[in-house]
Design a protein around this motif. Structure first.
Motif, PDB file in Angstrom:
ATOM      1  N   ILE A  95      -7.582   8.805  -0.443  1.00 37.36           N
ATOM      2  CA  ILE A  95      -7.368  10.031  -1.206  1.00 37.36           C
ATOM      3  C   ILE A  95      -6.136   9.934  -2.098  1.00 37.36           C
ATOM      4  CG2 ILE A  95      -8.520  11.492   0.508  1.00 37.36           C
ATOM      5  CD1 ILE A  95      -5.715  12.352   1.461  1.00 37.36           C
ATOM      6  N   CYS A  96      -5.304   8.926  -1.906  1.00 35.65           N
ATOM      7  CA  CYS A  96      -4.063   8.824  -2.669  1.00 35.65           C
ATOM      8  C   CYS A  96      -4.327   8.235  -4.049  1.00 35.65           C
ATOM      9  CB  CYS A  96      -3.034   7.986  -1.921  1.00 35.65           C
ATOM     10  SG  CYS A  96      -3.524   6.275  -1.647  1.00 35.65           S
ATOM     11  N   SER A  97      -3.494   8.625  -5.007  1.00 32.74           N
ATOM     12  CA  SER A  97      -3.610   8.101  -6.370  1.00 32.74           C
ATOM     13  C   SER A  97      -2.699   6.906  -6.598  1.00 32.74           C
ATOM     14  CB  SER A  97      -3.270   9.199  -7.385  1.00 32.74           C
ATOM     15  OG  SER A  97      -1.932   9.646  -7.207  1.00 32.74           O
ATOM     16  N   SER A  98      -1.798   6.649  -5.641  1.00 34.80           N
ATOM     17  CA  SER A  98      -0.901   5.503  -5.773  1.00 34.80           C
ATOM     18  C   SER A  98      -0.298   5.171  -4.421  1.00 34.80           C
ATOM     19  CB  SER A  98       0.221   5.792  -6.783  1.00 34.80           C
ATOM     20  OG  SER A  98       1.122   6.760  -6.268  1.00 34.80           O
ATOM     21  N   VAL A  99       0.243   3.966  -4.327  1.00 36.99           N
ATOM     22  CA  VAL A  99       1.118   3.569  -3.218  1.00 36.99           C
ATOM     23  C   VAL A  99       2.485   3.368  -3.843  1.00 36.99           C
ATOM     24  CG1 VAL A  99       1.517   1.951  -1.328  1.00 36.99           C
ATOM     25  CG2 VAL A  99      -0.825   2.370  -2.133  1.00 36.99           C
ATOM     26  N   VAL A 100       3.497   4.052  -3.338  1.00 38.29           N
ATOM     27  CA  VAL A 100       4.807   4.005  -3.973  1.00 38.29           C
ATOM     28  C   VAL A 100       5.891   4.056  -2.916  1.00 38.29           C
ATOM     29  CG1 VAL A 100       4.847   6.521  -4.298  1.00 38.29           C
ATOM     30  CG2 VAL A 100       6.289   5.072  -5.740  1.00 38.29           C
ATOM     31  N   GLY A 101       7.018   3.407  -3.192  1.00 35.51           N
ATOM     32  CA  GLY A 101       8.143   3.422  -2.267  1.00 35.51           C
ATOM     33  C   GLY A 101       8.915   2.124  -2.364  1.00 35.51           C
ATOM     34  N   PRO A 102       9.745   1.833  -1.356  1.00 39.27           N
ATOM     35  CA  PRO A 102      10.508   0.583  -1.359  1.00 39.27           C
ATOM     36  C   PRO A 102       9.588  -0.612  -1.548  1.00 39.27           C
ATOM     37  CG  PRO A 102      11.305   2.040   0.379  1.00 39.27           C
ATOM     38  CD  PRO A 102      10.070   2.685  -0.178  1.00 39.27           C
ATOM     39  N   SER A 103       9.987  -1.522  -2.426  1.00 35.19           N
ATOM     40  CA  SER A 103       9.074  -2.587  -2.854  1.00 35.19           C
ATOM     41  C   SER A 103       8.606  -3.463  -1.700  1.00 35.19           C
ATOM     42  CB  SER A 103       9.745  -3.448  -3.933  1.00 35.19           C
ATOM     43  OG  SER A 103      10.940  -4.027  -3.449  1.00 35.19           O
ATOM     44  N   GLU A 104       9.477  -3.776  -0.760  1.00 34.07           N
ATOM     45  CA  GLU A 104       9.078  -4.642   0.350  1.00 34.07           C
ATOM     46  C   GLU A 104       7.941  -4.007   1.146  1.00 34.07           C
ATOM     47  OE1 GLU A 104      10.936  -6.804   4.354  1.00 34.07           O
ATOM     48  OE2 GLU A 104      12.246  -5.667   3.006  1.00 34.07           O
ATOM     49  N   GLN A 105       8.060  -2.700   1.405  1.00 36.94           N
ATOM     50  CA  GLN A 105       7.034  -2.010   2.172  1.00 36.94           C
ATOM     51  C   GLN A 105       5.751  -1.809   1.353  1.00 36.94           C
ATOM     52  OE1 GLN A 105      10.393  -1.220   2.671  1.00 36.94           O
ATOM     53  NE2 GLN A 105      10.146  -2.328   4.593  1.00 36.94           N
ATOM     54  N   VAL A 106       5.896  -1.439   0.093  1.00 36.59           N
ATOM     55  CA  VAL A 106       4.714  -1.202  -0.743  1.00 36.59           C
ATOM     56  C   VAL A 106       3.907  -2.481  -0.925  1.00 36.59           C
ATOM     57  CG1 VAL A 106       3.958  -0.676  -3.101  1.00 36.59           C
ATOM     58  CG2 VAL A 106       5.603   0.811  -1.957  1.00 36.59           C
ATOM     59  N   LEU A 107       4.569  -3.568  -1.281  1.00 40.31           N
ATOM     60  CA  LEU A 107       3.845  -4.810  -1.511  1.00 40.31           C
ATOM     61  C   LEU A 107       3.295  -5.371  -0.203  1.00 40.31           C
ATOM     62  CD1 LEU A 107       6.199  -6.441  -4.164  1.00 40.31           C
ATOM     63  CD2 LEU A 107       4.110  -5.104  -4.534  1.00 40.31           C
ATOM     64  N   GLY A 108       4.006  -5.110   0.903  1.00 40.78           N
ATOM     65  CA  GLY A 108       3.516  -5.559   2.198  1.00 40.78           C
ATOM     66  C   GLY A 108       2.264  -4.828   2.626  1.00 40.78           C
ATOM     67  N   ILE A 109       2.266  -3.501   2.502  1.00 35.02           N
ATOM     68  CA  ILE A 109       1.084  -2.746   2.913  1.00 35.02           C
ATOM     69  C   ILE A 109      -0.068  -2.979   1.934  1.00 35.02           C
ATOM     70  CG2 ILE A 109       1.523  -0.536   1.727  1.00 35.02           C
ATOM     71  CD1 ILE A 109       0.695   0.860   4.355  1.00 35.02           C
ATOM     72  N   TRP A 110       0.244  -3.194   0.649  1.00 35.68           N
ATOM     73  CA  TRP A 110      -0.810  -3.440  -0.328  1.00 35.68           C
ATOM     74  C   TRP A 110      -1.537  -4.747  -0.019  1.00 35.68           C
ATOM     75  CZ3 TRP A 110      -4.268  -1.422  -2.950  1.00 35.68           C
ATOM     76  CH2 TRP A 110      -4.905  -2.053  -4.026  1.00 35.68           C
ATOM     77  N   SER A 111      -0.832  -5.727   0.481  1.00 35.56           N
ATOM     78  CA  SER A 111      -1.486  -6.980   0.846  1.00 35.56           C
ATOM     79  C   SER A 111      -2.506  -6.778   1.956  1.00 35.56           C
ATOM     80  CB  SER A 111      -0.442  -8.028   1.268  1.00 35.56           C
ATOM     81  OG  SER A 111       0.134  -7.698   2.524  1.00 35.56           O
ATOM     82  N   GLU A 112      -2.310  -5.734   2.774  1.00 35.61           N
ATOM     83  CA  GLU A 112      -3.261  -5.400   3.833  1.00 35.61           C
ATOM     84  C   GLU A 112      -4.410  -4.532   3.322  1.00 35.61           C
ATOM     85  OE1 GLU A 112      -2.992  -6.574   6.878  1.00 35.61           O
ATOM     86  OE2 GLU A 112      -0.993  -7.467   6.720  1.00 35.61           O
ATOM     87  N   LEU A 113      -4.161  -3.782   2.256  1.00 39.61           N
ATOM     88  CA  LEU A 113      -5.142  -2.819   1.753  1.00 39.61           C
ATOM     89  C   LEU A 113      -5.969  -3.340   0.586  1.00 39.61           C
ATOM     90  CD1 LEU A 113      -2.849   0.372   1.675  1.00 39.61           C
ATOM     91  CD2 LEU A 113      -4.675  -0.092   3.341  1.00 39.61           C
ATOM     92  N   GLU A 114      -5.467  -4.347  -0.112  1.00 39.16           N
ATOM     93  CA  GLU A 114      -6.042  -4.734  -1.399  1.00 39.16           C
ATOM     94  C   GLU A 114      -7.509  -5.115  -1.304  1.00 39.16           C
ATOM     95  OE1 GLU A 114      -5.004  -7.617  -5.217  1.00 39.16           O
ATOM     96  OE2 GLU A 114      -3.938  -7.899  -3.303  1.00 39.16           O
ATOM     97  N   LEU A 115      -7.890  -5.821  -0.245  1.00 38.64           N
ATOM     98  CA  LEU A 115      -9.271  -6.271  -0.123  1.00 38.64           C
ATOM     99  C   LEU A 115     -10.240  -5.088  -0.114  1.00 38.64           C
ATOM    100  CD1 LEU A 115     -11.104  -8.756   0.216  1.00 38.64           C
ATOM    101  CD2 LEU A 115     -10.902  -8.449   2.708  1.00 38.64           C
ATOM    102  N   ASP A 116      -9.840  -3.982   0.523  1.00 40.16           N
ATOM    103  CA  ASP A 116     -10.712  -2.810   0.630  1.00 40.16           C
ATOM    104  C   ASP A 116     -10.477  -1.799  -0.483  1.00 40.16           C
ATOM    105  OD1 ASP A 116     -12.156  -2.922   3.485  1.00 40.16           O
ATOM    106  OD2 ASP A 116     -10.130  -3.722   3.711  1.00 40.16           O
ATOM    107  N   TRP A 117      -9.245  -1.618  -0.904  1.00 40.00           N
ATOM    108  CA  TRP A 117      -8.905  -0.595  -1.890  1.00 40.00           C
ATOM    109  C   TRP A 117      -8.824  -1.136  -3.310  1.00 40.00           C
ATOM    110  CZ3 TRP A 117      -4.568   3.164   0.167  1.00 40.00           C
ATOM    111  CH2 TRP A 117      -5.100   3.952   1.215  1.00 40.00           C
ATOM    112  N   GLY A 118      -8.717  -2.431  -3.456  1.00 43.81           N
ATOM    113  CA  GLY A 118      -8.521  -3.000  -4.776  1.00 43.81           C
ATOM    114  C   GLY A 118      -9.808  -3.081  -5.572  1.00 43.81           C
TER     115      GLY A 118
END
Length: 283
Positions: A95-118
């Motif tokens: 439901i979110c329009s973006s992932v935003v925040g401290p870069s280490e956490q954002v890029l880390g969680i995006w690596s877990e989400l990208e396959l499904d959300w990307g």
């Protein structure tokens, strides 16, 4: 090494632990802290859920936090915690329009989400997070003032132009702009939208997007294209900084795209220094 339990939904019983975790970096956590300061931890009032992780057997301390609402905001957490947050996020529809925040956490969680959300529409991996606790070193523009509620229709075109220029999409898409208009109207009503008007038109605008007990985060800084290069942006932003620091007793903060050399130079001239780094994943 202590193992982390799975991510869990936090509620009012966790308020003391949440406050302690947010206080570790009040500038980086301003967006989430502002919501909690105003609305508490009940998901219905908060407009989203706050998730946390703690080491097993040490439930008095939170090692990781993540807000899941209109934006997904991972604030703290190691790889195990980010994986737990990602698992929870993937258990439901995005439901979110973006992932935003401290870069280490954002890029880390995006690596877990990208396959499904990307794929993401855009990944802004380097966004300096800047702050100042002092009065601006640039003379504030005396013509920059809070926007009045009756000026919404004069202010809104500038806000829309800024959004399209900054985010790359039209905020009126989908519902004709009703939700964006309501959001801008709310900022105006709470005295957090600022502008310089000339001949009835906005030539500079900025907003205090998030306001916690200790920090105010400036957003939406914009100068009308034909007035750029004349110092309106620096002087106007200085006026908002002055309102935050002297008028409200807050630290003034903002984040900026790393490639925006002109804006970074203007913010440093005002007195901002880099205190961290954000990243944003846009859908």
């Amino acid at each position: 090494m202590l193992r982390l339990a799975g991510a869990r939904l936090l509620d009012e019983r966790d308020r003391a632990s949440v406050r302690a975790a947010l206080a570790v970096d009040p500038v980086a956590s301003c967006m989430v802290a502002a919501r909690i300061d105003a609305l508490g931890l009940d998901p219905w009032r908060l407009g989203g859920e706050l998730w946390g992780c703690e080491p097993r057997g040490r439930t008095s301390r939170l090692d990781a936090l993540c807000f899941a609402g209109p934006n997904l905001i991972p604030l703290q957490g190691n790889r195990s915690a980010l994986r737990a947050f990602a698992d929870r996020a993937l258990s439901r529809r995005r439901i979110c329009s973006s992932v935003v925040g401290p870069s280490e956490q954002v890029l880390g969680i995006w690596s877990e989400l990208e396959l499904d959300w990307g794929p993401a529409r855009e990944v802004r991996a380097e966004q300096p997070l800047m702050a100042t606790m002092g009065e601006p070193m640039v003379l504030p523009d005396p013509l920059v003032r809070p926007v009045r509620p009756d000026e919404l229709d004069r202010y809104l075109p500038a806000a829309i132009a800024m959004f399209i220029e900054e985010v790359g999409v039209d905020p009126r898409a989908g519902d004709g702009g009703a939700s964006y208009r309501a959001r801008v109207a709310e900022l105006i009503a709470t005295g957090r939208a600022f502008a310089r008007f000339e001949g009835g038109d906005v030539v500079f605008k900025a907003e205090i997007g998030a306001l916690s007990h200790t920090v105010g985060q400036i957003q939406g800084v914009w100068v009308r294209p034909n007035r750029r290069g004349h110092g309106l942006g620096a002087a106007g932003t200085a006026a908002v900084v002055d309102r935050l620091v002297r008028g409200m007793g807050r630290v003034a903060s903002l984040y900026v795209n790393s490639y925006n050399v002109v804006a970074k130079a203007a913010y440093r001239k005002i007195g901002f220094g880099q205190v961290g780094e954000y990243a944003t994943v846009l859908f």
